[in-house]
Design an enzyme around this catalytic site. Structure first.
Site, mmCIF file in Angstrom:
data_model
loop_
_atom_site.group_PDB
_atom_site.id
_atom_site.type_symbol
_atom_site.label_atom_id
_atom_site.label_comp_id
_atom_site.label_asym_id
_atom_site.label_seq_id
_atom_site.Cartn_x
_atom_site.Cartn_y
_atom_site.Cartn_z
ATOM 1 N N LYS A 9 0.831 -1.207 0.000
ATOM 2 C CA LYS A 9 0.000 0.000 0.000
ATOM 3 C C LYS A 9 0.872 1.267 0.000
ATOM 4 O O LYS A 9 2.100 1.182 0.183
ATOM 5 C CB LYS A 9 -0.916 -0.045 1.229
ATOM 6 C CG LYS A 9 -1.986 -1.151 1.181
ATOM 7 C CD LYS A 9 -2.713 -1.229 2.530
ATOM 8 C CE LYS A 9 -3.866 -2.205 2.527
ATOM 9 N NZ LYS A 9 -4.485 -2.291 3.886
ATOM 10 N N TYR A 49 -12.563 -2.532 -2.584
ATOM 11 C CA TYR A 49 -12.982 -2.490 -1.185
ATOM 12 C C TYR A 49 -14.506 -2.385 -1.035
ATOM 13 O O TYR A 49 -15.000 -1.927 0.009
ATOM 14 C CB TYR A 49 -12.295 -1.333 -0.458
ATOM 15 C CG TYR A 49 -10.858 -1.649 -0.037
ATOM 16 C CD1 TYR A 49 -10.559 -2.807 0.700
ATOM 17 C CD2 TYR A 49 -9.807 -0.804 -0.371
ATOM 18 C CE1 TYR A 49 -9.255 -3.098 1.079
ATOM 19 C CE2 TYR A 49 -8.497 -1.097 0.018
ATOM 20 C CZ TYR A 49 -8.226 -2.246 0.739
ATOM 21 O OH TYR A 49 -6.946 -2.534 1.141
ATOM 22 N N ASN A 112 -1.393 -0.144 7.610
ATOM 23 C CA ASN A 112 -0.894 -1.506 7.854
ATOM 24 C C ASN A 112 -0.155 -2.135 6.674
ATOM 25 O O ASN A 112 -0.007 -3.354 6.595
ATOM 26 C CB ASN A 112 -2.029 -2.399 8.369
ATOM 27 C CG ASN A 112 -3.137 -2.573 7.363
ATOM 28 O OD1 ASN A 112 -3.092 -2.006 6.274
ATOM 29 N ND2 ASN A 112 -4.136 -3.367 7.713
ATOM 30 N N HIS A 115 -1.881 -5.453 1.524
ATOM 31 C CA HIS A 115 -3.155 -6.150 1.338
ATOM 32 C C HIS A 115 -2.840 -7.554 0.854
ATOM 33 O O HIS A 115 -1.909 -7.752 0.082
ATOM 34 C CB HIS A 115 -4.026 -5.448 0.296
ATOM 35 C CG HIS A 115 -5.182 -6.304 -0.156
ATOM 36 N ND1 HIS A 115 -6.364 -6.381 0.552
ATOM 37 C CD2 HIS A 115 -5.311 -7.164 -1.200
ATOM 38 C CE1 HIS A 115 -7.180 -7.243 -0.058
ATOM 39 N NE2 HIS A 115 -6.562 -7.725 -1.120
ATOM 40 N N GLU A 126 -9.893 -10.870 -7.262
ATOM 41 C CA GLU A 126 -9.035 -9.689 -7.134
ATOM 42 C C GLU A 126 -7.944 -9.678 -8.206
ATOM 43 O O GLU A 126 -7.612 -8.629 -8.760
ATOM 44 C CB GLU A 126 -8.412 -9.641 -5.733
ATOM 45 C CG GLU A 126 -9.450 -9.330 -4.648
ATOM 46 C CD GLU A 126 -8.866 -9.312 -3.239
ATOM 47 O OE1 GLU A 126 -9.621 -8.984 -2.301
ATOM 48 O OE2 GLU A 126 -7.664 -9.619 -3.062
HETATM 49 P P1 IDP Z 1 -7.223 -7.087 5.780
HETATM 50 O O1 IDP Z 1 -6.498 -6.038 4.963
HETATM 51 O O2 IDP Z 1 -6.331 -7.671 6.836
HETATM 52 O O3 IDP Z 1 -7.900 -8.122 4.935
HETATM 53 P P2 IDP Z 1 -9.880 -5.965 6.243
HETATM 54 O O4 IDP Z 1 -10.720 -6.216 7.431
HETATM 55 O O5 IDP Z 1 -10.291 -6.596 4.945
HETATM 56 O O6 IDP Z 1 -8.371 -6.323 6.613
HETATM 57 O O7 IDP Z 1 -9.832 -4.391 6.051
HETATM 58 C C1 IDP Z 1 -9.284 -3.830 4.869
HETATM 59 C C2 IDP Z 1 -8.380 -2.690 5.238
HETATM 60 O O8 IDP Z 1 -9.167 -1.635 5.795
HETATM 61 C C3 IDP Z 1 -7.341 -2.983 6.324
HETATM 62 O O9 IDP Z 1 -6.186 -3.624 5.810
HETATM 63 C C4 IDP Z 1 -7.054 -1.601 6.828
HETATM 64 O O10 IDP Z 1 -6.177 -0.909 5.933
HETATM 65 C C5 IDP Z 1 -8.417 -0.950 6.765
HETATM 66 N N1 IDP Z 1 -9.118 -1.048 8.045
HETATM 67 C C6 IDP Z 1 -9.775 -2.113 8.557
HETATM 68 N N2 IDP Z 1 -10.301 -1.848 9.760
HETATM 69 C C7 IDP Z 1 -9.973 -0.561 10.018
HETATM 70 C C8 IDP Z 1 -10.221 0.324 11.132
HETATM 71 O O11 IDP Z 1 -10.858 -0.038 12.142
HETATM 72 N N3 IDP Z 1 -9.703 1.594 11.026
HETATM 73 C C9 IDP Z 1 -9.006 2.017 9.946
HETATM 74 N N4 IDP Z 1 -8.745 1.225 8.888
HETATM 75 C C10 IDP Z 1 -9.227 -0.047 8.928
HETATM 76 MG MG MG Z 2 -9.467 -7.935 3.609
#
Ligand code: IDP
Ligand code: MG
Length: 149
Positions: A9, A49, A112, A115, A126
């Site tokens: 990212k 997303y 984080n 992805h 995807e």
């Molecule tokens: P993942 O990337 O580990 O699959 P997902 O639950 O699919 O996690 O969420 C997609 C992305 O959305 C996360 O990687 C993160 O960047 C963002 N995200 C998820 N939950 C939160 C939150 O509570 N606050 C801010 N960003 C979030």
């Molecule tokens: Mg995800």
């Protein structure tokens, strides 16, 4: 052999961590299938997303992923989806296991770094969203027989 979509990212790109992410996936034994460095359009971000639309973090997430270029990749290997998510670590970096990418390089869930597809079906969907079929390279590594049983 299973395939999965991986994104470094914008925060990972800006912090110069593309190489470290690739190195960890290579070290694991996974095989790269495709890669492209690109600016993500709003349209692509919203499709990718779509499942998170309506959640409190959705707008921030779309702004984050479109804020600067990403490195999009496809990786393959046995159970690649689970293996890559294991190497990435939990979504929330402060809950990720030591030794995972998110633990070792990140703190906040909204920054984080990576992805990775969360199921084989989503992986294929995807990959089709991010890459054209001709961009996926079918190849063998000399070392494959020492990694794939
Ligand atoms: P993942 O990337 O580990 O699959 P997902 O639950 O699919 O996690 O969420 C997609 C992305 O959305 C996360 O990687 C993160 O960047 C963002 N995200 C998820 N939950 C939160 C939150 O509570 N606050 C801010 N960003 C979030
Ligand atoms: Mg995800």
């Amino acid at each position: 052999m299973q395939r999965t979509l991986v994104l470094v990212k914008p925060d990972g790109v800006q912090r110069g961590l593309i190489g470290q992410v690739i190195t960890r996936l290579e070290n694991r034994g996974l095989r790269i299938v495709a890669a492209k460095f690109m600016q993500v359009s709003r349209e692509l971000a919203e499709t990718h997303y779509a499942i998170h639309k309506g959640k409190p973090f959705y707008d921030g997430l779309i702004n984050y992923i479109t804020s600067a270029p990403v490195m999009a990749m496809v990786w393959e290997g046995p159970d690649a989806v689970a293996a890559v998510r294991q190497t990435m670590g939990s979504t929330r970096p402060r809950e990720a296991a030591p030794g995972t990418i998110r633990h070792d390089f990140a703190l906040d869930v909204g920054r984080n770094l990576t992805h990775a597809s969360d199921s084989p079906e989503n992986g294929e969907a995807e990959i089709a969203l991010w890459f054209k079929p001709h961009e996926l390279v079918q190849w063998q590594r000399e070392i494959d027989r020492w990694i794939f049983e």
